[in-house]
Design a protein around this motif. Structure first.
Motif, mmCIF file in Angstrom:
data_model
loop_
_atom_site.group_PDB
_atom_site.id
_atom_site.type_symbol
_atom_site.label_atom_id
_atom_site.label_comp_id
_atom_site.label_asym_id
_atom_site.label_seq_id
_atom_site.Cartn_x
_atom_site.Cartn_y
_atom_site.Cartn_z
ATOM 1 N N ALA A 24 41.485 42.302 49.470
ATOM 2 C CA ALA A 24 42.310 43.393 48.939
ATOM 3 C C ALA A 24 43.728 43.307 49.489
ATOM 4 O O ALA A 24 44.703 43.468 48.747
ATOM 5 C CB ALA A 24 41.679 44.733 49.278
ATOM 6 N N ARG A 30 41.405 44.463 43.208
ATOM 7 C CA ARG A 30 41.196 45.893 43.003
ATOM 8 C C ARG A 30 39.723 46.268 42.912
ATOM 9 O O ARG A 30 39.309 47.303 43.392
ATOM 10 C CB ARG A 30 41.922 46.340 41.741
ATOM 11 C CG ARG A 30 43.422 46.315 41.910
ATOM 12 C CD ARG A 30 44.127 46.666 40.619
ATOM 13 N NE ARG A 30 44.891 45.462 40.250
ATOM 14 C CZ ARG A 30 44.930 44.944 39.060
ATOM 15 N NH1 ARG A 30 44.289 45.487 38.072
ATOM 16 N NH2 ARG A 30 45.634 43.857 38.821
ATOM 17 N N GLU A 31 38.947 45.428 42.266
ATOM 18 C CA GLU A 31 37.526 45.711 42.104
ATOM 19 C C GLU A 31 36.768 45.273 43.356
ATOM 20 O O GLU A 31 36.973 44.170 43.853
ATOM 21 C CB GLU A 31 36.980 44.956 40.888
ATOM 22 C CG GLU A 31 35.527 45.260 40.606
ATOM 23 C CD GLU A 31 35.036 44.546 39.360
ATOM 24 O OE1 GLU A 31 33.842 44.223 39.314
ATOM 25 O OE2 GLU A 31 35.840 44.320 38.444
#
Length: 81
Positions: A24, A30-31
């Motif tokens: 991240a 994002r996921e």
């Protein structure tokens, strides 16, 4: 959109969790990646397990060579799915 997935293999759970956080921060993933314990065939001992971090890259932003180098910092490697 494609269904590109990267599978990162780590030696232990702590390394896998650190990689998820670092993904991240460094790559803006994002996921939330999927973290899976992968016991070696015939082994019940947690010491003999590898941990997989599976992440989707539908936009194709993550280069295989860059991920190889990245995961190597945790003594891991990238597998072809």
């Amino acid at each position: 959109m494609s269904d590109v997935r990267h599978v990162l293999v780590l030696p232990d759970r702590d390394a896998a969790e650190e990689v998820v956080e670092a993904l991240a921060e460094r790559f803006g993933v994002r996921e939330e990646p999927l973290v899976v314990r992968d016991a070696l065939a015939g082994e019940d001992d947690a010491e003999d397990a590898q941990w997989l971090v599976v992440l989707r890259d539908e936009e194709g932003r993550l280069e295989a060579g860059v991920l190889d180098e990245f995961v190597g910092a945790w003594e891991g490697w990238r597998e072809e799915p």
